[in-house]
Write an enzyme that holds these catalytic residues in place. Structure first.
Site, mmCIF file in Angstrom:
data_model
loop_
_atom_site.group_PDB
_atom_site.id
_atom_site.type_symbol
_atom_site.label_atom_id
_atom_site.label_comp_id
_atom_site.label_asym_id
_atom_site.label_seq_id
_atom_site.Cartn_x
_atom_site.Cartn_y
_atom_site.Cartn_z
ATOM 1 N N ALA A 16 102.694 74.470 -0.166
ATOM 2 C CA ALA A 16 102.720 73.124 0.414
ATOM 3 C C ALA A 16 103.339 73.198 1.803
ATOM 4 O O ALA A 16 104.206 74.028 2.062
ATOM 5 C CB ALA A 16 103.523 72.179 -0.464
ATOM 6 N N ILE A 17 102.881 72.315 2.669
ATOM 7 C CA ILE A 17 103.433 72.195 4.008
ATOM 8 C C ILE A 17 103.920 70.758 4.156
ATOM 9 O O ILE A 17 103.216 69.823 3.769
ATOM 10 C CB ILE A 17 102.376 72.508 5.086
ATOM 11 C CG1 ILE A 17 101.900 73.955 4.946
ATOM 12 C CG2 ILE A 17 102.930 72.240 6.479
ATOM 13 C CD1 ILE A 17 100.739 74.295 5.837
ATOM 14 N N GLY A 18 105.123 70.599 4.689
ATOM 15 C CA GLY A 18 105.660 69.256 4.846
ATOM 16 C C GLY A 18 106.151 69.001 6.255
ATOM 17 O O GLY A 18 106.672 69.900 6.916
ATOM 18 N N GLY A 29 108.465 72.239 7.123
ATOM 19 C CA GLY A 29 108.705 73.376 6.251
ATOM 20 C C GLY A 29 107.473 73.762 5.473
ATOM 21 O O GLY A 29 106.461 73.070 5.472
ATOM 22 N N ILE A 30 107.580 74.887 4.818
ATOM 23 C CA ILE A 30 106.509 75.396 3.972
ATOM 24 C C ILE A 30 107.133 75.870 2.666
ATOM 25 O O ILE A 30 108.252 76.391 2.658
ATOM 26 C CB ILE A 30 105.742 76.549 4.665
ATOM 27 C CG1 ILE A 30 104.616 77.055 3.756
ATOM 28 C CG2 ILE A 30 106.671 77.681 5.056
ATOM 29 C CD1 ILE A 30 103.680 78.031 4.429
ATOM 30 N N ALA A 31 106.433 75.642 1.594
ATOM 31 C CA ALA A 31 106.871 76.127 0.284
ATOM 32 C C ALA A 31 105.764 76.995 -0.291
ATOM 33 O O ALA A 31 104.594 76.605 -0.288
ATOM 34 C CB ALA A 31 107.155 74.958 -0.653
ATOM 35 N N CYS A 47 100.351 66.578 -5.025
ATOM 36 C CA CYS A 47 99.668 65.823 -3.969
ATOM 37 C C CYS A 47 99.033 64.538 -4.487
ATOM 38 O O CYS A 47 98.074 64.034 -3.908
ATOM 39 C CB CYS A 47 98.615 66.687 -3.282
ATOM 40 S SG CYS A 47 99.323 68.091 -2.425
#
Length: 102
Positions: A16-18, A29-31, A47
């Site tokens: 995920a990218i936030g 950030g990225i997870a 999502c």
């Protein structure tokens, strides 16, 4: 990520990218799911997509057992290839949540 072994049209989320903007300040950030306990995702709707064909996976679940240190090194290498080495300091691991602020 397509998961044909689960059936036609099945896909699992692995990252995920936030991005957040508040008072003219951006946070991002990225997870990447390396080796989480996937049972913890049973109460989450990724999502907002509730269709059961779409789930959550991890590198470990896909048969790619890697350590966080290996993920950090790979992310750092790819980041530096794209953006140069000047933006990262040695005390901030790229993929680590240890550096996350409040």
């Amino acid at each position: 990520m397509r998961r044909p072994e689960k059936g036609e049209g099945f896909e699992d989320k692995i990252a995920a990218i936030g991005i957040r903007v508040r008072k003219w300040i951006t946070l991002h950030g990225i997870a990447l799911n390396v080796e989480p306990d996937l049972a913890h995702f049973s109460g989450i709707v990724p999502c907002g997509v509730s269709d059961t064909r779409y789930g959550v996976t991890s590198l470990a679940d896909l048969g790619l057992p890697v350590s966080m240190a290996e993920v950090d090194m790979m992310l750092r290498r790819e980041f530096e290839t794209l953006f140069g080495a000047g933006g990262l300091s040695e005390n901030h691991a790229v993929g680590s949540t240890a550096n996350a602020g409040p």
